[in-house]
Design a protein around this motif. Structure first.
Motif, PDB file in Angstrom:
ATOM      1  N   LYS A  51       0.842  -1.192   0.000  1.00 43.08           N
ATOM      2  CA  LYS A  51       0.000   0.000   0.000  1.00 43.08           C
ATOM      3  C   LYS A  51       0.881   1.247   0.000  1.00 43.08           C
ATOM      4  O   LYS A  51       1.769   1.392   0.833  1.00 43.08           O
ATOM      5  N   ILE A  52       0.609   2.134  -0.933  1.00 36.94           N
ATOM      6  CA  ILE A  52       1.326   3.403  -1.031  1.00 36.94           C
ATOM      7  C   ILE A  52       0.555   4.428  -0.208  1.00 36.94           C
ATOM      8  O   ILE A  52      -0.630   4.658  -0.450  1.00 36.94           O
ATOM      9  N   GLU A  82       3.219  10.415  -1.255  1.00 32.25           N
ATOM     10  CA  GLU A  82       3.925  10.680  -2.502  1.00 32.25           C
ATOM     11  C   GLU A  82       5.420  10.520  -2.272  1.00 32.25           C
ATOM     12  O   GLU A  82       5.916  10.782  -1.174  1.00 32.25           O
ATOM     13  N   ILE A 128       5.711   8.826  -7.543  1.00 31.32           N
ATOM     14  CA  ILE A 128       4.537   7.984  -7.337  1.00 31.32           C
ATOM     15  C   ILE A 128       3.642   8.609  -6.282  1.00 31.32           C
ATOM     16  O   ILE A 128       4.099   9.357  -5.417  1.00 31.32           O
ATOM     17  N   PRO A 143      -0.518   7.703  -4.345  1.00 35.10           N
ATOM     18  CA  PRO A 143      -1.677   6.807  -4.330  1.00 35.10           C
ATOM     19  C   PRO A 143      -2.641   7.174  -5.457  1.00 35.10           C
ATOM     20  O   PRO A 143      -2.857   8.356  -5.730  1.00 35.10           O
ATOM     21  N   HIS A 153      -3.663   1.158 -12.028  1.00 39.32           N
ATOM     22  CA  HIS A 153      -2.456   1.972 -12.070  1.00 39.32           C
ATOM     23  C   HIS A 153      -2.614   3.043 -13.143  1.00 39.32           C
ATOM     24  O   HIS A 153      -3.176   2.795 -14.204  1.00 39.32           O
ATOM     25  N   LEU A 156       5.615  -3.138 -10.546  1.00 36.55           N
ATOM     26  CA  LEU A 156       4.430  -2.947  -9.706  1.00 36.55           C
ATOM     27  C   LEU A 156       3.757  -4.280  -9.393  1.00 36.55           C
ATOM     28  O   LEU A 156       3.318  -4.514  -8.263  1.00 36.55           O
ATOM     29  N   VAL A 162       1.751  -4.020  -5.768  1.00 37.50           N
ATOM     30  CA  VAL A 162       1.407  -2.656  -5.392  1.00 37.50           C
ATOM     31  C   VAL A 162      -0.061  -2.395  -5.706  1.00 37.50           C
ATOM     32  O   VAL A 162      -0.536  -2.703  -6.799  1.00 37.50           O
ATOM     33  N   VAL A 212      -1.726   2.788  -8.084  1.00 32.34           N
ATOM     34  CA  VAL A 212      -0.823   3.900  -7.833  1.00 32.34           C
ATOM     35  C   VAL A 212      -0.680   4.725  -9.107  1.00 32.34           C
ATOM     36  O   VAL A 212      -0.846   4.207 -10.216  1.00 32.34           O
ATOM     37  N   GLN A 213      -0.405   6.005  -8.936  1.00 31.30           N
ATOM     38  CA  GLN A 213      -0.093   6.862 -10.074  1.00 31.30           C
ATOM     39  C   GLN A 213       1.425   6.951 -10.173  1.00 31.30           C
ATOM     40  O   GLN A 213       2.098   7.256  -9.185  1.00 31.30           O
ATOM     41  N   LEU A 272       9.060   3.399  -4.453  1.00 27.88           N
ATOM     42  CA  LEU A 272       8.115   2.543  -3.732  1.00 27.88           C
ATOM     43  C   LEU A 272       8.500   2.422  -2.265  1.00 27.88           C
ATOM     44  O   LEU A 272       7.648   2.519  -1.377  1.00 27.88           O
ATOM     45  N   CYS A 306       5.901   3.575   0.777  1.00 32.00           N
ATOM     46  CA  CYS A 306       5.092   2.534   1.418  1.00 32.00           C
ATOM     47  C   CYS A 306       5.058   2.709   2.933  1.00 32.00           C
ATOM     48  O   CYS A 306       5.833   3.462   3.508  1.00 32.00           O
TER      49      CYS A 306
END
Length: 102
Positions: free
Chosen positions: A2-3, A6, A21, A23, A29, A53, A58, A61-62, A83, A87
């Motif tokens: 989980k992100i 940023e 990256i 969320p 994605h 990813l 993951v 995520v953006q 990442l 995270c």
């Protein structure tokens, strides 16, 4: 994975890549790629991002990539670093997941 915040990694120097990256708000994605070699390697960049990813499982995520001709190994390293910074536990599960573990 989980992100939760940023994060970024890399530089805008020649032969490097800046990876940011955050969320994602949607169910998938969101990959935004700007590359000086996008016409030649855009699909390879996209596939590398998706592989990393998927490897780390993951959640959506953006990923924003500003590529200046980085090699595949540099792109992977920059994404893994971003990442780790984003995270919740601050560590990546290094190595391949063991699918046969009981």
């Amino acid at each position: 994975m989980k992100i939760i915040r940023e994060a970024m990694a890399g530089t805008l120097e020649s032969s490097d890549v800046m990876v940011r990256i955050a969320p994602a708000e949607g169910p998938e994605h969101d990959l935004l790629i700007a590359s000086s070699v996008e016409k030649q390697f855009g699909e390879a960049i996209r596939q590398t991002l998706l592989q990393v990813l998927q490897h780390y499982q993951v959640e959506p995520v953006q990923v924003m990539v500003d590529d200046k001709g980085a090699l595949d190994c540099v792109l992977r390293a920059r994404l893994e670093t971003a990442l780790m910074r984003a995270c919740d536990n601050g560590q990546l599960p290094w190595g391949a997941p063991n699918e046969n573990a009981e």
